[in-house]
Design a protein around this motif. Structure first.
Motif, PDB file in Angstrom:
ATOM      1  N   SER A 115       0.829  -1.210   0.000  1.00  0.00           N
ATOM      2  CA  SER A 115       0.000   0.000   0.000  1.00  0.00           C
ATOM      3  C   SER A 115       0.857   1.252   0.000  1.00  0.00           C
ATOM      4  CB  SER A 115      -0.940  -0.007   1.210  1.00  0.00           C
ATOM      5  OG  SER A 115      -1.852  -1.083   1.147  1.00  0.00           O
ATOM      6  N   MET A 116       1.923   1.238   0.804  1.00  0.00           N
ATOM      7  CA  MET A 116       2.807   2.398   0.840  1.00  0.00           C
ATOM      8  C   MET A 116       3.584   2.535  -0.466  1.00  0.00           C
ATOM      9  SD  MET A 116       2.025   3.673   3.681  1.00  0.00           S
ATOM     10  CE  MET A 116       3.198   5.010   3.644  1.00  0.00           C
ATOM     11  N   ARG A 117       3.935   1.401  -1.079  1.00  0.00           N
ATOM     12  CA  ARG A 117       4.627   1.472  -2.380  1.00  0.00           C
ATOM     13  C   ARG A 117       3.723   2.084  -3.435  1.00  0.00           C
ATOM     14  NH1 ARG A 117       6.028  -3.985  -1.569  1.00  0.00           N
ATOM     15  NH2 ARG A 117       4.765  -4.550  -3.401  1.00  0.00           N
ATOM     16  N   SER A 118       2.430   1.758  -3.389  1.00  0.00           N
ATOM     17  CA  SER A 118       1.517   2.315  -4.383  1.00  0.00           C
ATOM     18  C   SER A 118       1.386   3.819  -4.240  1.00  0.00           C
ATOM     19  CB  SER A 118       0.135   1.660  -4.248  1.00  0.00           C
ATOM     20  OG  SER A 118      -0.497   2.047  -3.042  1.00  0.00           O
ATOM     21  N   LEU A 119       1.555   4.335  -3.021  1.00  0.00           N
ATOM     22  CA  LEU A 119       1.420   5.769  -2.804  1.00  0.00           C
ATOM     23  C   LEU A 119       2.708   6.519  -3.106  1.00  0.00           C
ATOM     24  CD1 LEU A 119      -0.527   7.987  -1.822  1.00  0.00           C
ATOM     25  CD2 LEU A 119       0.319   7.596   0.489  1.00  0.00           C
ATOM     26  N   TYR A 120       3.834   6.015  -2.575  1.00  0.00           N
ATOM     27  CA  TYR A 120       5.098   6.734  -2.700  1.00  0.00           C
ATOM     28  C   TYR A 120       6.097   6.078  -3.644  1.00  0.00           C
ATOM     29  CZ  TYR A 120       3.502   9.029   1.590  1.00  0.00           C
ATOM     30  OH  TYR A 120       2.773   9.723   2.530  1.00  0.00           O
ATOM     31  N   GLY A 121       5.915   4.787  -3.933  1.00  0.00           N
ATOM     32  CA  GLY A 121       6.915   4.041  -4.668  1.00  0.00           C
ATOM     33  C   GLY A 121       7.842   3.308  -3.723  1.00  0.00           C
ATOM     34  N   ALA A 175      14.014  11.381  -2.037  1.00  0.00           N
ATOM     35  CA  ALA A 175      13.508  11.060  -3.370  1.00  0.00           C
ATOM     36  C   ALA A 175      12.284  10.165  -3.288  1.00  0.00           C
ATOM     37  CB  ALA A 175      14.611  10.392  -4.201  1.00  0.00           C
ATOM     38  N   TRP A 176      12.286   9.207  -2.350  1.00  0.00           N
ATOM     39  CA  TRP A 176      11.134   8.313  -2.180  1.00  0.00           C
ATOM     40  C   TRP A 176       9.913   9.061  -1.648  1.00  0.00           C
ATOM     41  CZ3 TRP A 176       9.478   7.288   3.008  1.00  0.00           C
ATOM     42  CH2 TRP A 176       8.371   6.455   3.092  1.00  0.00           C
ATOM     43  N   ARG A 177      10.125   9.848  -0.614  1.00  0.00           N
ATOM     44  CA  ARG A 177       8.995  10.475   0.069  1.00  0.00           C
ATOM     45  C   ARG A 177       8.374  11.616  -0.722  1.00  0.00           C
ATOM     46  NH1 ARG A 177       5.263  12.518   1.529  1.00  0.00           N
ATOM     47  NH2 ARG A 177       4.398  12.885   3.611  1.00  0.00           N
ATOM     48  N   PHE A 178       9.200  12.397  -1.418  1.00  0.00           N
ATOM     49  CA  PHE A 178       8.690  13.611  -2.056  1.00  0.00           C
ATOM     50  C   PHE A 178       8.763  13.607  -3.581  1.00  0.00           C
ATOM     51  CE2 PHE A 178      10.394  15.026   2.125  1.00  0.00           C
ATOM     52  CZ  PHE A 178       9.196  15.410   2.699  1.00  0.00           C
ATOM     53  N   GLY A 179       9.541  12.692  -4.164  1.00  0.00           N
ATOM     54  CA  GLY A 179       9.777  12.751  -5.599  1.00  0.00           C
ATOM     55  C   GLY A 179       8.519  12.598  -6.434  1.00  0.00           C
ATOM     56  N   THR A 180       7.692  11.605  -6.120  1.00  0.00           N
ATOM     57  CA  THR A 180       6.490  11.364  -6.915  1.00  0.00           C
ATOM     58  C   THR A 180       5.527  12.534  -6.843  1.00  0.00           C
ATOM     59  OG1 THR A 180       6.661   8.963  -6.672  1.00  0.00           O
ATOM     60  CG2 THR A 180       4.483   9.865  -7.187  1.00  0.00           C
TER      61      THR A 180
END
Length: 528
Positions: free
Chosen positions: A68-74, A86-91
């Motif tokens: 679920s967290m991967r779907s939101l942030y990657g 990069a993970w938290r804010f990049g997308t």
């Protein structure tokens, strides 16, 4: 206008670009600061929460294992501080850059044609491709500023990774700028062009989310099909793939060439997909019906988006404990955003609050549709008949205020559905956001009704409050600064306490602002 290029089709590009930058002198800096500042603030906020390598590794492992967290942030591709940023804010920064870009391009292409201003400019020495070129150059300037701010803000974590992330975010913005340039040639209205490009952006986000949910490595085929996924595949701070930037550049070049080819084959004001003609006899008997006809597509789009967002947020509530773990500083940030209650309640309150802040953009945009109808000249013939100003405005205001209630209910419904319990408290928490949303909508009514030249400032105020609510707690801003936003005064629910005083006070303030704006509307001239 004097020629600024050897090609006659580009004559007048330079003056048109300067005009576009002047018109967007407030909007572009605001978007740049929000988008670039969001990423640049990452090292400070995440560094204070996860200061050791062990804490970062633990977070990386738990987030990568949570679909679920991967779907939101990657997926977390590297557990360094730069990798976590990069993970938290990049997308989300890439999505913000895309929204900024499509708004800029549509505003300076299709919106100009729809209002009739482009036809007047074309009577001067303006080449056929100059308006589109000016719009794309304006978008390029804005995205370059975002890339520069991101790179400068993260340079301390490694220049290569910072530059890669900045170029990936700015490049994503240009992909959707050139995509909007194509859509603007195909559609006949700016509203439809924005909606269609926004729909493509939503599809790109869903493809990336679906791909990342099914693959912990981030190399899913679905992710590669999404331009937002391309930014992720640059792998900033995780062994940069510089060649992916060539894929982004190629997409921009190809889409721009297609847009140029289309604009050379149509007349100003026309489109390849003309609007379907209406019935021979009108079916809209009231101003409210007209407002519904004009805004129903936007309302349906926002409703679907909020329902999907609620379903996604509800699915990650169970991972809230994994995000925070035993980190007291992370717990403190969630409590500042969501109240001094149990962690799950605080997380739910945070998610509902984020939906509320985004919903204010719908409310402000719906109110300012009145300003667009006025400046385009469509309101004046309508008001020349037996239609009063207040009656005309009321139809759109019902959509703005009632529509915001609808989309919040749908967001709360989606959140409660995937969370699986507490339907009543979660729906109540969604409705508690309405006084703050209506306060911003009321401010937009006041600006449009009493100070029409400053109506666009409603977007700036909404963006400022969105930025305060989004990154303010993570930056540990003083409470007095956070309280500038009406959202800072709302009770944090679901939770053990419900304070009615701020809810009633904000509702009364919204009513007063709307009243003042309508009084101003009655006393001023209608513009055309």
């Amino acid at each position: 206008m004097s020629a600024t290029s050897g090609s006659p089709t580009l004559t007048g590009t330079s003056p048109l670009t300067r005009l576009a930058l002047r018109r967007d002198r407030l909007m572009i800096p605001l978007w740049v600061l929000i988008t670039g500042g969001l990423v640049a603030s990452g090292p400070g906020s995440l560094g204070s929460l996860y200061g050791t390598a062990a804490q970062r590794a633990e977070l990386s492992a738990s987030m990568t294992a949570n679909s679920s967290m991967r779907s939101l942030y990657g997926p977390v591709l590297d557990d360094s501080l730069g990798g976590l940023v990069a993970w938290r804010f990049g997308t989300f920064a890439a999505v913000l850059a895309a929204v900024m870009s499509l708004l800029i391009v549509v505003r300076h292409t299709r919106d100009e044609e729809e209002s009739g201003r482009q036809e007047m400019l074309s009577a001067c020495a303006v080449g056929r491709r100059a308006p589109l070129t000016a719009a794309l150059l304006t978008a390029l300037t804005a995205n370059a500023a975002v890339a520069l701010l991101v790179t400068a803000g993260l340079a301390g974590q490694g220049l290569a990774g910072a530059l890669a992330l900045g170029l990936a975010i700015g490049g994503t913005g240009m992909v959707f700028a050139s995509m909007a340039a194509i859509v603007a040639q195909l559609t006949e209205s700016a509203r439809l062009a924005k909606g269609a490009t926004g729909g493509l952006l939503g599809l790109a986000f869903v493809l990336r989310a679906a791909g990342d949910a099914g693959s912990a490595s981030g190399d899913s085929v679905l992710t590669w099909l999404s331009p937002i996924g391309w930014a992720q595949h640059v792998r900033a701070f995780a062994g940069e793939r510089w060649w992916v930037l060539l894929l982004i550049a190629a997409a921009v070049v190809v889409q721009t060439a297609v847009a140029y080819g289309l604009t050379a084959r149509r007349d100003v004001g026309m489109s390849f997909l003309p609007t379907r003609p209406g019935p021979a006899e009108g079916r809209l008997a009231t101003t409210g019906a007209l407002a519904w006809r004009l805004q129903r597509g936007t309302l349906f789009g926002w409703s679907a988006g909020f329902l999907v967002a609620g379903l996604v947020f509800g699915g990650i509530v169970g991972g809230a404990v994994d995000i925070v773990g035993d980190n007291e500083q992370a717990r403190e940030i969630f409590e500042r955003m969501g109240g001094q209650s149990a962690l799950t309640d605080a997380f739910l309150a945070t998610m509902v609050g984020m939906l509320g802040m985004v919903a204010s953009l719908f409310a402000v945009g719906s109110v300012l549709r009145l300003h667009g109808e006025e400046t385009s000249g469509r309101a004046e013939p309508l008001l020349a008949g037996p239609v009063g100003r207040l009656r005309w405005a009321a139809g759109h205001l019902v959509i703005a205020f009632g529509g915001s209630a609808l989309i919040m209910l749908l967001g709360g419904l989606g959140l409660a559905t995937t969370y699986g319990k507490d339907f009543g408290p979660i729906l109540g928490a969604a409705l508690v956001q309405l006084p703050a949303i209506w306060t911003l909508a009321g401010l937009a009514v006041l600006l449009w009704g009493a100070f029409p030249k400053a109506a666009a400032a409603g977007w700036g105020v909404a963006g400022l409050f969105l930025a305060l609510g989004w990154v303010g707690p993570a930056l540990n801003l003083p409470q007095v600064v956070l309280d500038l936003s009406p959202y800072g005064h709302l009770p944090k629910v679901p939770g053990p306490e419900m304070a009615w005083t701020p809810v009633l006070a904000l509702t009364a303030l919204a009513a007063a602002l709307v009243t003042a704006g309508l009084v101003g509307l009655r006393r001023r001239d209608i513009r055309n």
